[in-house]
Design a protein around this motif. Structure first.
Motif, short mmCIF file in Angstrom:
data_model
loop_
_atom_site.label_atom_id
_atom_site.label_comp_id
_atom_site.label_asym_id
_atom_site.label_seq_id
_atom_site.Cartn_x
_atom_site.Cartn_y
_atom_site.Cartn_z
N LYS A 1 17.40 72.64 48.75
CA LYS A 1 18.06 71.43 48.29
C LYS A 1 16.97 70.52 47.69
CE LYS A 1 21.76 71.63 51.74
NZ LYS A 1 22.47 70.94 52.83
N TYR A 2 16.52 70.92 46.50
CA TYR A 2 15.31 70.31 45.94
C TYR A 2 15.50 68.85 45.54
CZ TYR A 2 14.27 75.29 45.75
OH TYR A 2 14.09 76.60 46.08
N ASP A 3 16.66 68.51 44.99
CA ASP A 3 16.89 67.12 44.61
C ASP A 3 16.89 66.21 45.84
OD1 ASP A 3 17.03 67.63 41.90
OD2 ASP A 3 19.17 68.07 41.96
N ALA A 4 17.53 66.67 46.94
CA ALA A 4 17.54 65.88 48.18
C ALA A 4 16.12 65.74 48.73
CB ALA A 4 18.45 66.54 49.21
N ALA A 5 15.35 66.81 48.61
CA ALA A 5 13.96 66.76 49.08
C ALA A 5 13.17 65.73 48.28
CB ALA A 5 13.32 68.13 48.97
N LEU A 6 13.35 65.71 46.96
CA LEU A 6 12.61 64.77 46.12
C LEU A 6 13.02 63.33 46.42
CD1 LEU A 6 12.64 66.78 42.79
CD2 LEU A 6 10.63 66.23 44.18
N THR A 7 14.28 63.10 46.73
CA THR A 7 14.72 61.75 47.09
C THR A 7 14.02 61.28 48.37
OG1 THR A 7 16.89 62.09 46.09
CG2 THR A 7 16.71 60.34 47.73
N ALA A 8 13.95 62.17 49.37
CA ALA A 8 13.26 61.82 50.62
C ALA A 8 11.78 61.60 50.38
CB ALA A 8 13.49 62.92 51.65
N LEU A 9 11.18 62.43 49.51
CA LEU A 9 9.75 62.29 49.23
C LEU A 9 9.45 60.98 48.50
CD1 LEU A 9 8.96 65.94 48.21
CD2 LEU A 9 8.03 64.73 50.19
N ASP A 10 10.36 60.55 47.65
CA ASP A 10 10.17 59.27 46.96
C ASP A 10 10.05 58.14 47.97
OD1 ASP A 10 10.20 57.60 44.47
OD2 ASP A 10 12.02 56.83 45.41
N LYS A 11 10.89 58.17 49.02
CA LYS A 11 10.82 57.14 50.06
C LYS A 11 9.54 57.28 50.87
CE LYS A 11 15.85 56.75 50.47
NZ LYS A 11 17.03 56.92 51.34
N SER A 12 9.14 58.54 51.13
CA SER A 12 7.91 58.76 51.91
C SER A 12 6.70 58.22 51.17
CB SER A 12 7.74 60.26 52.18
OG SER A 12 6.53 60.51 52.86
N VAL A 13 6.60 58.51 49.87
CA VAL A 13 5.43 58.10 49.10
C VAL A 13 5.39 56.59 48.91
CG1 VAL A 13 4.35 58.27 46.83
CG2 VAL A 13 5.19 60.34 47.98
N LYS A 14 6.55 55.95 48.83
CA LYS A 14 6.57 54.48 48.71
C LYS A 14 6.01 53.83 49.96
CE LYS A 14 10.36 54.00 45.38
NZ LYS A 14 11.77 53.59 45.17
N ILE A 15 6.19 54.49 51.10
CA ILE A 15 5.66 53.95 52.36
C ILE A 15 4.19 54.28 52.51
CG2 ILE A 15 5.86 54.02 54.88
CD1 ILE A 15 8.83 54.82 54.42
N ASP A 16 3.82 55.52 52.18
CA ASP A 16 2.44 55.98 52.31
C ASP A 16 2.13 56.87 51.11
OD1 ASP A 16 -0.04 56.91 52.96
OD2 ASP A 16 0.61 58.16 54.65
N GLY A 17 1.42 56.32 50.14
CA GLY A 17 1.11 57.07 48.93
C GLY A 17 -0.13 57.93 49.04
N GLU A 18 -0.65 58.12 50.26
CA GLU A 18 -1.87 58.89 50.44
C GLU A 18 -1.63 60.20 51.18
OE1 GLU A 18 -4.81 57.82 49.10
OE2 GLU A 18 -3.51 56.27 48.23
N SER A 19 -0.40 60.65 51.25
CA SER A 19 -0.09 61.90 51.95
C SER A 19 -0.15 63.07 50.98
CB SER A 19 1.30 61.84 52.60
OG SER A 19 1.66 63.11 53.12
N ALA A 20 -1.18 63.89 51.11
CA ALA A 20 -1.33 65.05 50.23
C ALA A 20 -0.17 66.02 50.39
CB ALA A 20 -2.65 65.74 50.53
N TYR A 21 0.29 66.18 51.62
CA TYR A 21 1.35 67.15 51.87
C TYR A 21 2.66 66.73 51.20
CZ TYR A 21 4.05 70.69 54.36
OH TYR A 21 4.85 71.76 54.66
#
Length: 714
Positions: free
Chosen positions: A509-529
């Motif tokens: 579910k790649y689009d759902a994953a990218l939506t979650a990652l967008d929120k993750s990176v907005k909180i912490d933009g230094e996560s390589a994973y």
């Protein structure tokens, strides 16, 4: 008096690596009544052992023993409550007063007021506004009260178990009277009344409410605590919190607390019986009359975060009696909460010189040594505490946390003992679940973590840990559900969104994953994973330019991630950048030769090695040991792997006569990407999942469907 250890009671991990997570305190409770979650699940708050209470002095404490007055009409009740009620504001930040509620006078002589714990949670001071009159009329306009001077009040006590708190005002109006707490039973159908300082939804202040009692029973409050609860159809909102609810005689029969979000006309109130229990507990501690009461009051202040006040009381006691053991131990605990480890250690040691059996002192030393990394000394101290207090489950939990650092089996045993002694504490189940996970038993890990989230459904970390175990068991859909719940409980934790995205990625579910990652990176933009997962998602969606951008950011943040370099090589090759692809493939192979090769002619997306032999300086070369239960049977084994992938394994067991037996197995080992192929002589080759983490080799044996952990021997 023992304390459930707050300093080392949890074990944390994240999906990519074991991380220390912060405990996030909710600010919502300071805004008004608390709403029960829609699923209606609540957790019974742990009962904290307390020192014996001093005997209650004779006489009237806060108006608890007064003649019952005659019945009043509603308008008379209203005027009666106005002479006992105050609006509460608490300052949460530098921008102004944020928390609001209502309080009522319980002791006129000492200027003591009662309100909800959630109104004054985590603050030391509050401001009170009293009803004002102009030309004989009550002032109800909120804006006018901004021109009136407020009265400061000190938070003397707060108790989440009852959701009640005690305030002491600097002054009160001269015509104020304290309210009496009813001692009689309250029956359904009785008329009850209340006044709120400024409830939300109302344009004015000092809003009157009336209704009838629906039922009185023991059950959950809106904050989840279990106590005596009165249900009524009186409508309440934010701002009602802490208000007295009285009968026709003006006696307090309950205190406003919260409401149910999925039930119409159901408001929750702390029943008079619980209010009396709370006041009987705390009123004698306001002005402690003797050393016993001073120690008890000091311990309660420390427990609730008013450490300096507790230290002052302990100093007074020790000034009169320097060898007072309980005061020394309690002061040591106060120093420990301030992270003054040296002072705490000295007090604990001094108390043990006077009495070697003080459990709190041994427990405190265990916490100190654990914080210093002196694991063996911490275990010894917890063991001494357990010997003197063998029924305290949290002591076994604390010792288990120390065992966890070196021996998962011993940790598992202690967590199990803690659960047996106190099966209500969700943290014990979490810790045992993590031990099961480290030992490769994901089935038991998931079972424990599922119990934990039932015990504490509002603990975001519990849901995250459950998600991690479900993820490792390849139950990605269930893992995503757990991670989603964690994000709902804490929407500022980047790891939770990252874990959710990883689950969606495995579910394609790649689009759902990218939506979650967008929120993750907005909180912490230094996560390589996070960028790595994003790159893989774009790669799967055939958006190679975006994939390359994400993966370049990933290797920039973590140049040692072989998976990211490998993925970058695949994407670069798809884009026709062969030279850049080969650089990435070589980097991946250098970082993880077990899994990747730098094949120049390998097609995109197929750089994983098939049946790569173990040889040279491969990390599987060497000696490995196993000591783990499989389907209830203890399996002990040692295996040696040479540079060509040949292995010899010795299995140790005991026959029916008690004699030791050794069974040997020979064969070859090859690696196929994330799988290990074990080809034992005379048997069919078996292919199993594997993970290599430093000195640990995790193999999920397909024939027993269980992860086993082999540890490398020096």
């Amino acid at each position: 008096m023992l304390r459930p250890s707050a300093l080392n009671s949890r074990i944390y991990s994240s999906l990519a690596a074991i991380l220390a997570c912060q405990l996030i305190c909710s600010q919502a409770l300071a805004q008004g009544p608390v709403a029960i979650p829609e699923d209606g699940r609540v957790t019974e708050t742990e009962a904290i052992p307390r020192s014996p209470m001093p005997e209650r002095p004779a006489g009237n404490l806060g108006g608890l023993v007064k003649p019952q007055p005659k019945a009043m009409k509603p308008a008379e009740v209203y005027r009666h409550l106005l002479k006992s009620s105050a609006m509460v504001y608490t300052k949460q930040n530098e921008e102004g007063y944020a928390g609001t509620g209502t309080a009522w006078l319980v002791d006129r002589e000492r200027k003591l007021f009662v309100t909800n714990e959630h109104v004054v949670a985590d603050v030391a001071k509050a401001m009170l506004f009293f009803p004002k009159y102009e030309d004989g009329y009550l002032v109800a306009d909120p804006e006018k009260y901004m021109m009136y001077e407020s009265v400061p009040a000190e938070v003397l006590d707060e108790d989440g178990d009852y959701d009640l708190a005690l305030l002491q005002a600097k002054s009160i109006p001269s015509d104020f009277v304290d309210l009496t707490v009813a001692k009689r039973p309250i029956w359904p159908g009785e008329e009850v009344f209340t006044v709120a300082g400024r409830p939300s939804g109302s344009h004015g202040m000092w809003v009157f409410g009336e209704g009838s009692v629906r039922q009185v029973s023991r059950g959950p409050l809106a904050n989840g605590s279990i106590t005596h609860v009165m249900e009524s159809d009186i409508p309440i909102n934010q701002g009602n919190s802490g208000a007295a609810v009285v009968d026709e005689q003006g006696q307090v029969v309950a205190v406003a607390e919260g409401f149910r979000t999925k039930a119409r006309g159901t408001s929750l109130f702390i029943a008079a019986r619980a209010v009396r229990e709370y006041l009987d507990l705390v009123l004698p501690l306001v002005d402690p009359a003797d050393a016993d009461a001073m120690v008890t009051a000091g311990a309660r202040h420390v427990e609730q975060g008013r450490i300096q006040k507790g230290l002052e009381l302990f100093a007074d006691v020790l000034g009169q009696d320097p060898q007072r053991v309980d005061a020394l131990a309690e002061r040591g605990w106060a120093f420990l909460q301030q992270n003054d480890l040296d002072s705490a250690e000295q007090d604990f040691l001094d108390s043990l010189k006077l009495n070697p059996t003080v459990p709190l002192a041994h427990q405190g030393l265990g916490d100190i040594y654990g914080l210093r990394g002196e694991t063996d000394k911490a275990i010894d101290s917890y063991t001494s505490a357990i010997r003197n207090e063998p029924t305290a489950g949290f002591l076994y939990n604390s010792r288990g946390v120390e065992y966890y650092k070196n021996d998962y089996n011993l940790a598992l045993a202690d967590f199990s003992r803690a659960i047996k002694l106190d099966p209500t504490d969700g943290q014990f189940y979490v810790n045992r679940g993590l031990a099961h996970r480290e030992l490769g038993d994901l089935t038991k890990s998931i079972a424990d973590l599922q119990i934990a989230v039932k015990r504490a459904p509002l603990d975001d970390d519990f849901h995250n840990e459950l998600g991690i175990s479900l993820f490792q068991a390849e139950r990605y859909s269930e893992a995503a559900e757990s991670f989603f719940r964690a994000t709902k409980l804490d929407d500022q934790n980047a790891i939770y969104f990252q874990n959710l995205a990883d689950s969606f990625y495995r579910l394609k579910k790649y689009d759902a994953a990218l939506t979650a990652l967008d929120k993750s990176v907005k909180i912490d933009g230094e996560s390589a994973y996070a960028f790595y997962i994003a790159g893989r998602c774009f790669q799967a969606l055939d958006k190679m330019e975006s994939a390359a951008s994400m993966l370049l950011k990933s290797v920039e943040l973590d140049s040692e991630d072989a998976d990211a370099h490998q993925a970058l090589g695949e994407v670069m090759q798809s884009l026709g950048h062969s030279d850049r692809a080969q650089v990435a493939f070589r980097k991946a192979a250098n970082l993880n030769g077990e899994q990747y090769v730098a094949a120049s002619d390998a097609p995109a997306g197929n750089q994983r090695v098939a049946r790569k032999p173990v040889g040279g300086n491969h990390p599987l070369k060497g000696a490995w040991s196993l000591n783990q239960r499989v389907n209830g049977v203890l399996v002990k084994a040692v295996t040696a792997i040479d540079g060509q992938g040949n292995y010899l394994t010795e299995f140790y067991s005991t026959d029916v006569n008690g004699n030791d037996e050794v069974t040997r197995e020979r064969g070859t080992i090859t690696v196929d990407g994330r799988y290990i192929v074990i080809d034992a002589d005379g048997q069919d080759a078996m292919r199993h999942q594997m993970q290599l983490q430093g000195e640990k080799l995790f193999i999920k044996y397909s024939d027993v469907n269980q992860w086993l952990v082999w540890r490398k021997q020096n």
